[in-house]
Design a protein around this motif. Structure first.
Motif, PDB file in Angstrom:
ATOM      1  N   GLU A   1      20.921  74.429  95.499  1.00  0.00           N
ATOM      2  CA  GLU A   1      22.044  75.320  95.211  1.00  0.00           C
ATOM      3  C   GLU A   1      22.131  75.567  93.715  1.00  0.00           C
ATOM      4  OE1 GLU A   1      24.872  74.207  99.006  1.00  0.00           O
ATOM      5  OE2 GLU A   1      25.731  74.647  97.063  1.00  0.00           O
ATOM      6  N   ARG A   2      22.719  76.718  93.394  1.00  0.00           N
ATOM      7  CA  ARG A   2      22.946  77.103  92.004  1.00  0.00           C
ATOM      8  C   ARG A   2      24.396  77.546  91.833  1.00  0.00           C
ATOM      9  NH1 ARG A   2      17.879  78.137  89.598  1.00  0.00           N
ATOM     10  NH2 ARG A   2      16.221  78.710  91.062  1.00  0.00           N
ATOM     11  N   ILE A   3      24.907  77.368  90.625  1.00  0.00           N
ATOM     12  CA  ILE A   3      26.250  77.862  90.315  1.00  0.00           C
ATOM     13  C   ILE A   3      26.240  78.357  88.878  1.00  0.00           C
ATOM     14  CG2 ILE A   3      27.126  75.592  89.603  1.00  0.00           C
ATOM     15  CD1 ILE A   3      29.803  76.396  90.979  1.00  0.00           C
ATOM     16  N   ASN A   4      26.912  79.486  88.643  1.00  0.00           N
ATOM     17  CA  ASN A   4      26.907  80.025  87.289  1.00  0.00           C
ATOM     18  C   ASN A   4      27.952  79.306  86.440  1.00  0.00           C
ATOM     19  OD1 ASN A   4      29.287  81.199  88.198  1.00  0.00           O
ATOM     20  ND2 ASN A   4      28.910  83.116  87.113  1.00  0.00           N
ATOM     21  N   TRP A   5      28.123  79.768  85.212  1.00  0.00           N
ATOM     22  CA  TRP A   5      28.897  79.011  84.231  1.00  0.00           C
ATOM     23  C   TRP A   5      30.351  78.789  84.619  1.00  0.00           C
ATOM     24  CZ3 TRP A   5      33.116  80.925  81.499  1.00  0.00           C
ATOM     25  CH2 TRP A   5      33.375  82.300  81.673  1.00  0.00           C
ATOM     26  N   ASN A   6      30.940  79.754  85.342  1.00  0.00           N
ATOM     27  CA  ASN A   6      32.370  79.616  85.675  1.00  0.00           C
ATOM     28  C   ASN A   6      32.615  79.456  87.170  1.00  0.00           C
ATOM     29  OD1 ASN A   6      31.849  82.161  86.644  1.00  0.00           O
ATOM     30  ND2 ASN A   6      33.534  83.164  85.595  1.00  0.00           N
ATOM     31  N   GLY A   7      31.537  79.279  87.936  1.00  0.00           N
ATOM     32  CA  GLY A   7      31.711  79.102  89.370  1.00  0.00           C
ATOM     33  C   GLY A   7      31.898  80.388  90.135  1.00  0.00           C
ATOM     34  N   GLY A   8      31.764  81.524  89.474  1.00  0.00           N
ATOM     35  CA  GLY A   8      31.987  82.800  90.128  1.00  0.00           C
ATOM     36  C   GLY A   8      30.823  83.292  90.971  1.00  0.00           C
ATOM     37  N   TRP A   9      29.683  82.654  90.809  1.00  0.00           N
ATOM     38  CA  TRP A   9      28.483  83.030  91.577  1.00  0.00           C
ATOM     39  C   TRP A   9      27.769  81.765  91.998  1.00  0.00           C
ATOM     40  CZ3 TRP A   9      23.389  81.768  90.637  1.00  0.00           C
ATOM     41  CH2 TRP A   9      22.435  82.428  91.416  1.00  0.00           C
ATOM     42  N   THR A  10      27.348  81.741  93.243  1.00  0.00           N
ATOM     43  CA  THR A  10      26.580  80.611  93.744  1.00  0.00           C
ATOM     44  C   THR A  10      25.408  81.109  94.584  1.00  0.00           C
ATOM     45  OG1 THR A  10      28.017  80.407  95.684  1.00  0.00           O
ATOM     46  CG2 THR A  10      28.521  78.996  93.787  1.00  0.00           C
ATOM     47  N   TYR A  11      24.421  80.270  94.704  1.00  0.00           N
ATOM     48  CA  TYR A  11      23.245  80.541  95.541  1.00  0.00           C
ATOM     49  C   TYR A  11      22.989  79.308  96.398  1.00  0.00           C
ATOM     50  CZ  TYR A  11      18.356  80.513  96.882  1.00  0.00           C
ATOM     51  OH  TYR A  11      17.197  80.404  97.604  1.00  0.00           O
ATOM     52  N   TYR A  12      22.676  79.548  97.667  1.00  0.00           N
ATOM     53  CA  TYR A  12      22.399  78.445  98.575  1.00  0.00           C
ATOM     54  C   TYR A  12      21.038  78.669  99.224  1.00  0.00           C
ATOM     55  CZ  TYR A  12      27.465  77.703  98.405  1.00  0.00           C
ATOM     56  OH  TYR A  12      28.749  77.472  97.990  1.00  0.00           O
TER      57      TYR A  12
END
Length: 115
Positions: A49-60
């Motif tokens: 999983e990935r998350i951007n700097w402010n949590g506004g975008w994620t990848y699963y």
């Protein structure tokens, strides 16, 4: 000196849950995208999983959709991985990664899921 310290791994039965944490220090945490990878013995390291700097975008990754959830708390310099409905194929070393030009890795925390 940048440090990423993972915790929360362990042995759990199939269907169980774990929450991994990765505490970061020595970097401006809110400037970094954060990632969880996993690596099983004899296999390649795969993105979970990935998350951007402010949590506004994620990848699963497809293999964990609907079961795992990434989140972060920039006030605590910590990223989390909530893992539910664990399966034996989730058994691996889970590693935290901070990426923003520079690339930093933790030592990992072992997750073992038994039948």
């Amino acid at each position: 000196q940048v440090q990423l310290v993972e915790s929360g791994g362990g042995l759990v039965q199939a269907g169980g849950s774990l929450r991994l944490s990765c505490a970061a220090s020595g970097l401006t945490f809110s400037s970094y995208g954060m990632n969880w990878y996993r690596q099983a013995p004899g296999k390649e390291r795969d993105i979970v999983e990935r998350i951007n700097w402010n949590g506004g975008w994620t990848y699963y990754a497809d293999s964990v959709k609907g079961r795992f959830a990434i989140s972060r708390d920039n006030a605590k310099n910590t990223v989390y991985l909530q893992m539910n409905n664990l399966k034996p194929e989730d058994t691996a070393m889970y590693l935290c990664n901070a990426a923003s030009g520079a690339d930093y890795w933790g030592q990992g925390t072992q997750v073992t899921v038994s039948l």
